[in-house]
Motif scaffolding. Sequence first.
Motif, mmCIF file in Angstrom:
data_model
loop_
_atom_site.group_PDB
_atom_site.id
_atom_site.type_symbol
_atom_site.label_atom_id
_atom_site.label_comp_id
_atom_site.label_asym_id
_atom_site.label_seq_id
_atom_site.Cartn_x
_atom_site.Cartn_y
_atom_site.Cartn_z
ATOM 1 N N GLN A 198 3.654 -0.113 -7.667
ATOM 2 C CA GLN A 198 4.342 -0.675 -8.800
ATOM 3 C C GLN A 198 3.227 -1.306 -9.700
ATOM 4 O OE1 GLN A 198 7.966 -2.836 -8.115
ATOM 5 N NE2 GLN A 198 8.901 -0.864 -8.475
ATOM 6 N N THR A 199 1.934 -1.065 -9.603
ATOM 7 C CA THR A 199 0.699 -1.647 -10.281
ATOM 8 C C THR A 199 -0.012 -0.520 -10.791
ATOM 9 O OG1 THR A 199 -0.717 -1.785 -8.535
ATOM 10 C CG2 THR A 199 0.631 -3.592 -8.700
ATOM 11 N N ASP A 200 -1.017 -0.870 -11.548
ATOM 12 C CA ASP A 200 -1.828 0.109 -12.025
ATOM 13 C C ASP A 200 -3.182 0.004 -11.380
ATOM 14 O OD1 ASP A 200 0.064 0.906 -14.082
ATOM 15 O OD2 ASP A 200 -1.031 -0.789 -15.595
ATOM 16 N N CYS A 201 -3.317 -0.415 -10.295
ATOM 17 C CA CYS A 201 -4.333 -0.586 -9.059
ATOM 18 C C CYS A 201 -4.500 0.458 -7.885
ATOM 19 C CB CYS A 201 -4.381 -2.047 -8.854
ATOM 20 S SG CYS A 201 -4.436 -3.320 -9.977
ATOM 21 N N ILE A 202 -5.672 0.696 -7.941
ATOM 22 C CA ILE A 202 -5.795 1.504 -6.582
ATOM 23 C C ILE A 202 -6.994 0.718 -5.859
ATOM 24 C CG2 ILE A 202 -7.093 3.581 -5.748
ATOM 25 C CD1 ILE A 202 -5.952 5.039 -8.350
ATOM 26 N N ALA A 203 -6.525 0.346 -4.604
ATOM 27 C CA ALA A 203 -7.661 -0.251 -3.741
ATOM 28 C C ALA A 203 -8.420 0.807 -2.844
ATOM 29 C CB ALA A 203 -7.117 -1.204 -2.643
ATOM 30 N N ARG A 204 -9.789 0.522 -2.963
ATOM 31 C CA ARG A 204 -10.750 1.348 -2.245
ATOM 32 C C ARG A 204 -11.201 0.576 -0.671
ATOM 33 N NH1 ARG A 204 -15.487 0.912 -5.071
ATOM 34 N NH2 ARG A 204 -16.390 2.159 -3.656
ATOM 35 N N LEU A 238 0.811 -1.336 -0.057
ATOM 36 C CA LEU A 238 -0.153 -0.116 0.061
ATOM 37 C C LEU A 238 0.828 1.395 -0.020
ATOM 38 C CD1 LEU A 238 -2.604 -1.159 2.761
ATOM 39 C CD2 LEU A 238 -2.933 -1.093 0.097
ATOM 40 N N ASN A 239 0.554 2.151 -0.766
ATOM 41 C CA ASN A 239 1.288 3.421 -1.147
ATOM 42 C C ASN A 239 0.690 4.362 -0.931
ATOM 43 O OD1 ASN A 239 3.724 4.805 -1.945
ATOM 44 N ND2 ASN A 239 3.528 4.110 -3.909
ATOM 45 N N GLU A 240 0.807 5.658 -1.926
ATOM 46 C CA GLU A 240 -0.113 6.887 -1.526
ATOM 47 C C GLU A 240 -1.404 6.539 -1.324
ATOM 48 O OE1 GLU A 240 1.693 9.649 -2.386
ATOM 49 O OE2 GLU A 240 3.454 8.538 -2.877
ATOM 50 N N LEU A 241 -2.002 7.583 -0.154
ATOM 51 C CA LEU A 241 -3.202 7.552 0.349
ATOM 52 C C LEU A 241 -3.802 8.633 0.166
ATOM 53 C CD1 LEU A 241 -2.431 5.588 3.787
ATOM 54 C CD2 LEU A 241 -3.092 4.684 1.852
ATOM 55 N N GLU A 242 -5.626 8.550 -0.058
ATOM 56 C CA GLU A 242 -6.324 9.757 -0.383
ATOM 57 C C GLU A 242 -7.203 9.392 0.339
ATOM 58 O OE1 GLU A 242 -5.570 12.637 -1.587
ATOM 59 O OE2 GLU A 242 -3.717 11.927 -2.744
ATOM 60 N N ASN A 257 -2.893 3.541 -3.526
ATOM 61 C CA ASN A 257 -2.290 3.095 -4.852
ATOM 62 C C ASN A 257 -1.441 1.650 -4.306
ATOM 63 O OD1 ASN A 257 0.869 2.873 -5.801
ATOM 64 N ND2 ASN A 257 -0.372 3.496 -7.542
ATOM 65 N N VAL A 258 -1.514 0.516 -5.048
ATOM 66 C CA VAL A 258 -0.768 -0.686 -4.697
ATOM 67 C C VAL A 258 0.566 -0.535 -5.602
ATOM 68 C CG1 VAL A 258 -0.530 -2.970 -4.903
ATOM 69 C CG2 VAL A 258 -2.737 -1.759 -4.428
#
Length: 102
Positions: free
Chosen positions: A65-71, A49-53, A62-63
């Motif tokens: 090194q992927t093109d995915c964002i987890a909600r 888990l990386n950048e958070l909003e 942001n996960v």
Amino acid sequence: MRDGWGLATDGKILFGSDGTSTLYQIDPQTMNVLQRLNVHYKGLEVHLLNELEYIYGEIWANVWQTDCIARISPSDGSVLGWIVLPSLRKGLLSTGFKESLR
């Protein structure tokens, strides 16, 4: 939280990530960790888990090194859904963009 990879707030609590599957809830006055949530999807931990909003009552992460964002639900760490952006990356790469999607 040893490494800080991401930080967001709902105006009352700070939410932090350290590149693992842990989402930290932090008191902004004392910087003490109030709660640690294990982020999971269908019984599996979601790592990196990386950048958070903080968006509409959810934590978006942001996960790395992927093109995915987890909600993510800030109450229990469950992944409520995914934002998957491979076509955005493809379009950006065609214009010469070389950075990660963050």
